[in-house]
Design an enzyme around this catalytic site. Structure first.
Site, mmCIF file in Angstrom:
data_model
loop_
_atom_site.group_PDB
_atom_site.id
_atom_site.type_symbol
_atom_site.label_atom_id
_atom_site.label_comp_id
_atom_site.label_asym_id
_atom_site.label_seq_id
_atom_site.Cartn_x
_atom_site.Cartn_y
_atom_site.Cartn_z
ATOM 1 N N THR A 8 -23.973 12.175 5.410
ATOM 2 C CA THR A 8 -24.417 10.821 5.112
ATOM 3 C C THR A 8 -23.418 9.845 5.723
ATOM 4 O O THR A 8 -22.247 10.177 5.874
ATOM 5 C CB THR A 8 -24.533 10.568 3.594
ATOM 6 O OG1 THR A 8 -25.011 9.250 3.366
ATOM 7 C CG2 THR A 8 -23.189 10.722 2.900
ATOM 8 N N HIS A 9 -23.898 8.664 6.041
ATOM 9 C CA HIS A 9 -23.004 7.590 6.470
ATOM 10 C C HIS A 9 -22.628 6.704 5.283
ATOM 11 O O HIS A 9 -21.899 5.737 5.428
ATOM 12 C CB HIS A 9 -23.664 6.733 7.564
ATOM 13 C CG HIS A 9 -23.832 7.463 8.854
ATOM 14 N ND1 HIS A 9 -25.059 7.784 9.368
ATOM 15 C CD2 HIS A 9 -22.919 7.959 9.731
ATOM 16 C CE1 HIS A 9 -24.903 8.431 10.514
ATOM 17 N NE2 HIS A 9 -23.611 8.550 10.760
ATOM 18 N N ASN A 10 -23.129 7.051 4.112
ATOM 19 C CA ASN A 10 -22.955 6.249 2.903
ATOM 20 C C ASN A 10 -21.627 6.625 2.215
ATOM 21 O O ASN A 10 -21.523 7.683 1.584
ATOM 22 C CB ASN A 10 -24.145 6.490 1.965
ATOM 23 C CG ASN A 10 -24.123 5.620 0.734
ATOM 24 O OD1 ASN A 10 -23.069 5.228 0.246
ATOM 25 N ND2 ASN A 10 -25.298 5.331 0.217
ATOM 26 N N LYS A 13 -21.893 7.339 -1.560
ATOM 27 C CA LYS A 13 -22.384 8.676 -1.908
ATOM 28 C C LYS A 13 -21.269 9.711 -1.746
ATOM 29 O O LYS A 13 -21.131 10.619 -2.570
ATOM 30 C CB LYS A 13 -23.588 9.054 -1.049
ATOM 31 C CG LYS A 13 -24.188 10.397 -1.429
ATOM 32 C CD LYS A 13 -25.376 10.773 -0.559
ATOM 33 C CE LYS A 13 -26.636 10.170 -1.102
ATOM 34 N NZ LYS A 13 -27.846 10.757 -0.455
ATOM 35 N N ASP A 68 -31.250 16.113 -0.579
ATOM 36 C CA ASP A 68 -32.521 15.418 -0.461
ATOM 37 C C ASP A 68 -33.136 15.432 -1.844
ATOM 38 O O ASP A 68 -33.060 16.433 -2.562
ATOM 39 C CB ASP A 68 -33.433 16.084 0.567
ATOM 40 C CG ASP A 68 -34.527 15.144 1.045
ATOM 41 O OD1 ASP A 68 -34.236 13.958 1.287
ATOM 42 O OD2 ASP A 68 -35.687 15.590 1.183
ATOM 43 N N GLY A 151 -34.202 2.964 -7.457
ATOM 44 C CA GLY A 151 -35.397 3.732 -7.096
ATOM 45 C C GLY A 151 -36.429 3.732 -8.200
ATOM 46 O O GLY A 151 -36.829 2.678 -8.707
ATOM 47 N N ASP A 153 -36.025 5.017 -11.194
ATOM 48 C CA ASP A 153 -35.407 5.115 -12.521
ATOM 49 C C ASP A 153 -36.080 4.235 -13.577
ATOM 50 O O ASP A 153 -36.261 4.679 -14.716
ATOM 51 C CB ASP A 153 -33.918 4.767 -12.463
ATOM 52 C CG ASP A 153 -33.074 5.854 -11.802
ATOM 53 O OD1 ASP A 153 -33.608 6.937 -11.500
ATOM 54 O OD2 ASP A 153 -31.877 5.610 -11.588
ATOM 55 N N LYS A 174 -26.521 9.430 -17.574
ATOM 56 C CA LYS A 174 -27.348 9.853 -16.442
ATOM 57 C C LYS A 174 -26.591 10.845 -15.556
ATOM 58 O O LYS A 174 -27.150 11.861 -15.140
ATOM 59 C CB LYS A 174 -27.785 8.641 -15.621
ATOM 60 C CG LYS A 174 -28.685 9.007 -14.464
ATOM 61 C CD LYS A 174 -29.055 7.799 -13.635
ATOM 62 C CE LYS A 174 -29.783 8.228 -12.371
ATOM 63 N NZ LYS A 174 -29.990 7.145 -11.423
ATOM 64 N N ARG A 180 -29.409 15.363 -10.163
ATOM 65 C CA ARG A 180 -28.224 15.536 -9.322
ATOM 66 C C ARG A 180 -27.133 16.291 -10.084
ATOM 67 O O ARG A 180 -26.465 17.154 -9.523
ATOM 68 C CB ARG A 180 -27.700 14.176 -8.845
ATOM 69 C CG ARG A 180 -28.495 13.628 -7.701
ATOM 70 C CD ARG A 180 -27.807 12.449 -7.023
ATOM 71 N NE ARG A 180 -28.651 11.962 -5.950
ATOM 72 C CZ ARG A 180 -29.660 11.109 -6.108
ATOM 73 N NH1 ARG A 180 -29.939 10.637 -7.295
ATOM 74 N NH2 ARG A 180 -30.386 10.735 -5.079
#
Length: 196
Positions: A8-10, A13, A68, A151, A153, A174, A180
């Site tokens: 990821t480029h995030n 995250k 994903d 999203g 949620d 959460k 996750r």
């Protein structure tokens, strides 16, 4: 210290992965991926996660992780599924995606609004490939509620949370019970077994 690249480029995250995995795996550094993006054309969460992890591993030479995830609605045969982030036709438009799903389910009775979030994490290291999955079951509300999360949620009512949406429970709660969190729990022993 073992370095593992997250596909990821995030940077947010990557920090999240680092924080969660540090609880169960010592001497692990998660680094972000700075290479080109592969085409995610898999039909399942596992296929897309593996596409990204393989690409990052090949580009960096490091063990690689990729995830994903999405929401799967029972009465819709598991859709939006892998198309969750672009359900409305615009990738990453959370509000449009959520509203379209609510509109599509407007006439569906509460008894048939079962759904689950699914997260698959792929690990590619030394020629070996593994995937783990976490599932968070519940049902869909008729309107968005809560300010936490993102999203879908606000319309997801997870089992065991007293009717609160995933956007109404605390971020700490959460991160302990979500799809996750469950995938991370399955991933930890795989990472711990990697040679240092």
């Amino acid at each position: 210290m073992m370095r593992v690249v997250l596909a990821t480029h995030n940077a947010h995250k990557a920090r999240e992965f680092q924080t969660i995995l540090a609880r169960g795996v010592s001497e692990l550094e998660i680094v972000t991926y700075d290479g080109p993006e592969p085409v995610e054309d898999g039909a399942t969460f596992a296929e897309n996660a593996l596409i990204k992890a393989r690409f990052a591993a090949a580009h960096t030479g490091l063990p690689a992780l990729a995830d994903d995830s999405g929401i799967c609605v029972d009465i819709m045969g598991g859709a939006p599924g892998v198309f969750s982030a672009r359900w409305s036709g615009r990738h990453g438009d959370d509000q449009a995606n959520l509203q379209l799903l609510l509109d599509q389910l407007a006439d569906v009775p509460d008894a048939h609004r079962g759904a689950h979030f699914s997260c698959t994490i792929a690990l590619v290291a030394g020629g070996a490939e593994e995937t783990v999955e976490g599932v968070w079951s519940g049902r869909l509300a008729r309107a968005a509620r809560g300010a936490n999360g993102f999203g879908y949620d606000p319309i997801f009512l997870p089992d065991g949370e007293g009717g609160a949406s995933a956007a109404e429970i605390s971020p700490e709660r959460k991160s302990a019970v979500s799809h996750r969190a469950r995938a991370f729990a399955a991933l930890t022993p795989l990472l711990a077994a990697l040679p240092r």
